[in-house]
Design an enzyme around this catalytic site. Structure first.
Site, mmCIF file in Angstrom:
data_model
loop_
_atom_site.group_PDB
_atom_site.id
_atom_site.type_symbol
_atom_site.label_atom_id
_atom_site.label_comp_id
_atom_site.label_asym_id
_atom_site.label_seq_id
_atom_site.Cartn_x
_atom_site.Cartn_y
_atom_site.Cartn_z
ATOM 1 N N PRO A 60 0.666 6.594 5.365
ATOM 2 C CA PRO A 60 -0.139 5.454 4.919
ATOM 3 C C PRO A 60 -1.256 5.865 3.964
ATOM 4 O O PRO A 60 -1.863 5.018 3.310
ATOM 5 C CB PRO A 60 -0.706 4.860 6.223
ATOM 6 N N GLU A 100 0.619 12.342 15.136
ATOM 7 C CA GLU A 100 -0.580 12.037 14.343
ATOM 8 C C GLU A 100 -0.510 12.581 12.917
ATOM 9 O O GLU A 100 -1.461 12.499 12.162
ATOM 10 C CB GLU A 100 -1.830 12.593 15.043
ATOM 11 N N ARG A 148 19.503 1.108 -5.432
ATOM 12 C CA ARG A 148 20.122 -0.067 -6.056
ATOM 13 C C ARG A 148 19.883 -0.141 -7.567
ATOM 14 O O ARG A 148 20.519 -0.917 -8.263
ATOM 15 C CB ARG A 148 19.670 -1.353 -5.362
ATOM 16 N N ASP A 172 15.539 -9.378 -11.133
ATOM 17 C CA ASP A 172 14.775 -9.153 -9.901
ATOM 18 C C ASP A 172 13.354 -9.673 -9.998
ATOM 19 O O ASP A 172 12.777 -9.698 -11.078
ATOM 20 C CB ASP A 172 14.625 -7.640 -9.641
HETATM 21 N N1 ADE Z 1 4.087 6.252 8.077
HETATM 22 C C1 ADE Z 1 3.373 5.450 8.882
HETATM 23 N N2 ADE Z 1 2.932 4.378 8.258
HETATM 24 C C2 ADE Z 1 3.385 4.465 6.972
HETATM 25 C C3 ADE Z 1 3.252 3.657 5.824
HETATM 26 N N3 ADE Z 1 2.547 2.530 5.834
HETATM 27 N N4 ADE Z 1 3.841 4.067 4.687
HETATM 28 C C4 ADE Z 1 4.527 5.231 4.657
HETATM 29 N N5 ADE Z 1 4.684 6.038 5.707
HETATM 30 C C5 ADE Z 1 4.125 5.656 6.857
#
Ligand code: ADE
Length: 249
Positions: free
Chosen positions: A88, A116, A154, A169
């Site tokens: 994230p 984690e 794709r 798209d």
């Molecule tokens: N791993 C956990 N959450 C994630 C996310 N939002 N994007 C990519 N990998 C992740």
């Protein structure tokens, strides 16, 4: 193009490679789908892949040794591939990024973190790029890696049945895709717009452009702020505004 996923849950990824257009792309040898179980690279008696963080704190981290060995093996098999960590904290994935990855056509090795996260030393020495699929936290990177593989694959020429498919798209030129209809001509009292049955290609093109603009305006006005309106789009919007004015008078 090679797609390799390093994971502790190979069943998730293998099942993805065995379905739909992705499987078709693999069968047609347009892409390869490889899944590596990081646990297979643990030399520990119990095949341990996680450990406590130094300095204390909650949760566990992925140990560096099995991850490093798995990445090295994946790189050996696909030397041109980029190593991408799913996290994230990464740069946000979008359609432009998908195009960039597909046109580079170099192969991608995805590291799917669990627990984690991963040990900082693997992170700083072996990762080329970090990518996030959105501002939310999942329990691992597997779903994120599948999202990326699906949207990149794709775009590879020949993978979709119709090579023109992705040209309409959503997000191409910062516009959402226009409304579409199939048979029957009338469904529960709702008719297909006459222009789509007219066979007049120019009128159909203009109708689609207008539908695409209207949808973008109503659902994702932020996209219109990014890209300027073309002269043709300005004309369409002016006519639309006129029609709305006529309606309220
Ligand atoms: N791993 C956990 N959450 C994630 C996310 N939002 N994007 C990519 N990998 C992740």
């Amino acid at each position: 193009m090679d797609f390799t996923v390093l994971t502790l849950f190979p069943e998730l990824i293998n099942s993805f490679f065995e379905h739909g257009m992705i499987q078709r792309g693999i069968d047609k040898k347009l892409i390869t789908g490889n899944c590596v179980n990081v646990r297979d690279f643990s030399t520990d008696r119990h095949h341990k892949v996680d450990d406590k963080p130094y300095g204390g704190g909650s949760g566990m981290l992925m140990k560096p040794e099995p991850l490093k060995a798995a990445i090295e093996m994946a790189k050996e098999k696909s030397p041109c591939s980029k190593v991408v960590l799913m996290t994230p904290q990464g740069a946000r994935f979008n359609q432009n990024k998908a195009f960039e990855m597909a046109s580079r056509n170099k192969g991608l090795i995805f590291i799917c973190g669990r627990y984690e996260g991963i040990d900082e030393r693997v992170y700083t020495t072996m990762i080329d790029e970090e990518i996030s699929i959105g501002d939310y936290v999942m329990t691992g990177g597997e779903l994120a890696s599948m999202v990326i593989i699906d949207s990149v694959a794709r775009l590879i020429p020949g993978l979709l049945g119709c090579s023109e498919s992705f040209k309409s798209d959503s997000f191409i030129d910062d516009r959402l895709e226009y409304a579409q209809y199939t048979r029957p001509e009338e469904f529960e009292g709702l008719k297909v717009p006459d222009v789509l049955l007219s066979g007049n290609h120019e009128k159909i093109r203009l109708w689609r452009k207008r539908s695409s603009l209207q949808r973008t305006f109503l659902k994702r006005p932020d996209l219109l702020e990014k890209g300027k309106l073309s002269d043709e789009e300005k004309q369409i919007v002016t006519r639309w505004c006129q029609e709305l004015e006529d309606l309220v008078q």
